[in-house]
Enzyme design. Structure first.
Site, PDB file in Angstrom:
ATOM      1  N   GLU A   1     -16.381   6.983   4.516  1.00 47.19           N
ATOM      2  CA  GLU A   1     -15.366   6.760   5.500  1.00 47.19           C
ATOM      3  C   GLU A   1     -15.524   7.301   6.852  1.00 47.19           C
ATOM      4  O   GLU A   1     -16.126   8.380   6.926  1.00 47.19           O
ATOM      5  CB  GLU A   1     -14.014   6.636   5.081  1.00 47.19           C
ATOM      6  CG  GLU A   1     -13.303   5.603   4.675  1.00 47.19           C
ATOM      7  CD  GLU A   1     -11.725   5.812   4.310  1.00 47.19           C
ATOM      8  OE1 GLU A   1     -11.051   5.157   5.120  1.00 47.19           O
ATOM      9  OE2 GLU A   1     -11.341   6.388   3.445  1.00 47.19           O
TER      10      GLU A   1
ATOM     11  N   ARG B   1       0.888  -1.295  -0.016  1.00 45.99           N
ATOM     12  CA  ARG B   1      -0.073   0.044  -0.086  1.00 45.99           C
ATOM     13  C   ARG B   1       0.690   1.176   0.008  1.00 45.99           C
ATOM     14  O   ARG B   1       0.729   2.288  -0.859  1.00 45.99           O
ATOM     15  CB  ARG B   1      -0.936   0.023   1.138  1.00 45.99           C
ATOM     16  CG  ARG B   1      -1.989   1.159   1.200  1.00 45.99           C
ATOM     17  CD  ARG B   1      -3.001   0.861   2.242  1.00 45.99           C
ATOM     18  NE  ARG B   1      -2.509   0.763   3.729  1.00 45.99           N
ATOM     19  CZ  ARG B   1      -3.105   0.909   4.530  1.00 45.99           C
ATOM     20  NH1 ARG B   1      -4.674   0.724   4.592  1.00 45.99           N
ATOM     21  NH2 ARG B   1      -2.679   0.972   6.034  1.00 45.99           N
TER      22      ARG B   1
ATOM     23  N   LYS C   1      -2.951   6.715   1.651  1.00 45.17           N
ATOM     24  CA  LYS C   1      -2.515   7.022   3.076  1.00 45.17           C
ATOM     25  C   LYS C   1      -1.732   8.168   3.195  1.00 45.17           C
ATOM     26  O   LYS C   1      -0.404   8.008   3.728  1.00 45.17           O
ATOM     27  CB  LYS C   1      -2.242   5.695   4.057  1.00 45.17           C
ATOM     28  CG  LYS C   1      -2.463   5.889   5.374  1.00 45.17           C
ATOM     29  CD  LYS C   1      -2.236   4.759   6.133  1.00 45.17           C
ATOM     30  CE  LYS C   1      -2.276   4.545   7.581  1.00 45.17           C
ATOM     31  NZ  LYS C   1      -3.929   4.936   7.962  1.00 45.17           N
TER      32      LYS C   1
END
Length: 462
Positions: free
Chosen positions: A346, A156, A258
C-alpha cells in the site's frame, strides 16, 4: 535564571506553565507527591519519567492548542448558503465545520441515540485509542447533497472495532450520524467542482484503563471539514518512493483495519528509546552534572527548551518514512510486504493499482492491506468497462514493468502515478487524458456528484 536544586527547578517549571494546561497542574501535584523533600537528588529513571512527562505536556499544550486556534468555526448563520471560505484554495487541511456528532456507550452495552453539538475540543483519557473512517459529502449542480456508500464505511468500522475488541454503532446508527453531520454542516459543502465535505467518524475507547484490556467506556463521534485535493500536486501525477527500510503492516497484525495505530508503524519509537535519549540529552549538556549516580539540574529554562525539541523529535518520528520521502521531493511512500520485502502492498494513504494491457491488478486484501471503499468501487467500474481485474500478490519487478499505475482512496479519489523510484532508479509511467485512470476517475466522480446516473445505488441523498 539559575536553579541549582533539580527538583525545585522542575517544580518551578511546572508552576511557570501551569496556567496554560490542566495537564501541567496534575503533573505538579504528582511531582510533589513523588519528591516531597525537595532535595534535588533523584534517580535517573524517575528523572527521565518526570522530565519527559513535563516536556510532552508542554509540547502538546503549546502546539496542539496553537494548531487548533485557527480552526474555530465562524459564527453560524442559518441564512448563509455557504460558509465564508476561499473555495478556490481549500487544500487538504482541517477547517472544522459548525457541528459534530457524539454518541457514547459503556462496556457490554449498545450505543444509544447521539446528539449534535458545536465543533469543539473533547475531553479524553490519555489512554484512549480507537478506529476511524473517512467519507465525503458532495454538492451536485442542482444543489443536492450526496453521500457515497456510507454503509460500507459503517461495515468496515464494525469489522475494525471487532478486531480492536470494541463495541461499534450499528450500520443504521453510523449512516444516520453521517447524514446528520452532512445536513447540519450543509453550508460547508463546497460548490460543485471546488471540493468536498470530508466527514470523519471516530470510535475511541474514551474510558481510562492502564492495564492490557478493553476500555470501560467508548465514544463514537463524527466531525466534518471542507477539503480540496489531498496531494499538493493537485491532479498532477504522483511521484512515489518505494520504502525498503520500514514496513506498514505485518501478517497477523491489524494492517487491514482502519485503526489510528496503522498510520504510525513506520516509527523507531520505543519506551526504552525515550529514557535512553533523555539520558543522552542530559549527560551531553554542560548544565547537567552527574554526581554519585544522581542527576542535578542547574539551568531550568534551557532544560525545558532541550526537552521541548526532544519531544517534538519523538512526535515526528511516527511518520519518519513519509517525512523522509517528502523531503526528497516525493509525493508519498509505497510500502512492501514485511516478510520478503519484494511484494507491493500500500501507499501511506491509499491503495495502488497496476495496469498492463487490458489487465488491472491490485494487491489482495489479505489482512495487511486496508479494504478501501474507493478501491472496491473502482474494481466494479473497471469490470463494467471490460477490464480484467485481478486481486493478487504483485512483485516489485512487475510494478516496475507496468504500463500505467494509479492510486485510489476516499481522500485521493483516483490519482495517477507519474513515476516510482526504487533502489535509486526512477521509472516513469503513462499518464494523460486517454489513460485508464482518467476513464475510471471520470465515471467514479460522475456518480459521486450526480453528473452520471447512479444505477448501482451507491449514493445516498441527505
Amino acid at each position: 535564571m539559575i536553579l541549582k536544586d533539580g527538583a525545585a527547578c522542575l517544580r518551578n517549571l511546572i508552576h511557570l506553565f501551569r496556567p496554560a494546561s490542566s495537564s501541567l497542574t496534575s503533573k505538579g501535584r504528582d511531582f510533589d507527591k513523588r519528591f516531597p523533600d525537595q532535595n534535588g537528588s533523584f534517580s535517573t529513571a524517575s528523572y527521565c519519567q518526570v522530565a519527559f512527562e513535563l516536556g510532552a505536556c508542554y509540547f502538546c499544550t503549546s502546539h496542539v492548542a496553537s494548531l487548533q486556534q485557527p480552526g474555530k468555526p465562524s459564527v453560524f448563520s442559518s441564512d448563509d448558503e455557504y460558509a465564508d471560505l476561499d473555495w478556490d484554495n481549500l487544500g487538504f487541511s482541517i477547517k472544522p465545520a459548525d457541528y459534530m456528532y457524539t454518541m457514547k456507550c459503556s462496556k457490554h452495552e449498545n450505543f444509544k441515540q447521539g446528539q449534535l453539538s458545536r465543533y469543539a475540543n473533547i475531553e479524553l483519557s490519555p489512554s484512549a485509542a480507537g478506529v476511524y473512517e473517512g467519507t465525503k459529502a458532495y454538492r451536485t449542480e442542482d444543489g443536492r447533497i450526496l453521500l457515497f456508500r456510507p454503509d460500507l464505511n459503517a461495515s468496515r468500522m464494525k469489522i475494525g472495532a471487532e478486531r480492536m475488541c470494541m463495541p461499534s454503532p450499528s450500520v443504521d446508527q453510523f449512516v444516520d450520524a453521517v447524514k446528520q453531520i452532512a445536513l447540519a454542516n450543509k453550508r460547508w459543502v463546497p460548490p460543485p467542482g471546488k471540493g468536498t465535505l470530508y466527514i470523519r467518524p471516530l470510535l475511541i475507547g474514551s474510558g481510562p484503563v492502564l492495564g492490557l484490556g478493553p476500555a470501560p467506556e467508548y465514544t463514537f463521534l463524527a466531525y466534518a471539514s471542507p477539503v480540496g485535493n489531498y496531494f499538493k500536486e493537485g491532479s498532477a501525477p504522483l511521484n512515489l518512493y518505494i520504502e525498503e527500510e520500514f514496513v506498514r503492516a505485518a501478517p497477523g497484525g491489524a494492517g487491514g483495519v482502519k485503526a489510528m495505530s496503522n498510520y504510525a508503524p513506520v516509527s523507531e519509537f520505543s519506551p526504552t528509546l525515550v529514557e535512553k535519549l533523555v539520558v543522552v540529552v542530559i549527560s551531553s549538556t554542560p548544565e547537567f552534572h552527574q554526581e554519585s549516580g544522581k542527576l542535578k539540574l542547574s539551568h531550568g529554562l534551557r532544560f525545558l527548551r532541550i526537552l521541548y525539541v526532544f519531544t517534538r523529535y519523538l512526535c515526528l518520528q511516527v511518520l519518519k518514512a513519509l517525512i523522509r520521502a517528502k523531503s526528497r521531493g516525493f509525493s508519498d511512500v509505497l510500502y512492501l510486504d514485511s516478510v520478503n520485502r519484494k511484494n507491493v502492498e500500500e501507499v501511506s494513504s491509499c491503495n495502488i493499482f497496476v495496469v498492463k494491457g487490458n489487465v488491472i491488478s491490485t494487491p489482495a486484501t489479505n489482512g495487511t492491506i486496508l479494504e478501501g471503499i474507493t478501491r472496491r468501487s473502482v474494481i466494479e467500474i473497471a469490470r463494467d468497462y471490460g477490464y480484467q481485474v485481478e486481486e493478487r500478490v504483485i512483485p516489485v519487478d512487475e510494478l516496475i514493468n507496468a504500463d500505467q499505475v494509479f492510486c485510489t482512496g476516499t481522500a485521493v479519489v483516483v490519482a495517477p502515478v507519474g513515476s516510482i523510484t526504487y533502489q535509486n532508479k526512477r521509472v516513469e509511467f503513462k499518464t494523460g487524458s486517454r489513460s485508464v485512470y482518467q476513464e475510471l476517475y471520470s465515471t467514479l466522480v460522475g456518480i459521486q456528484t450526480g453528473v452520471i446516473e447512479d444505477k448501482k445505488g451507491w449514493t445516498v441523498e441527505v
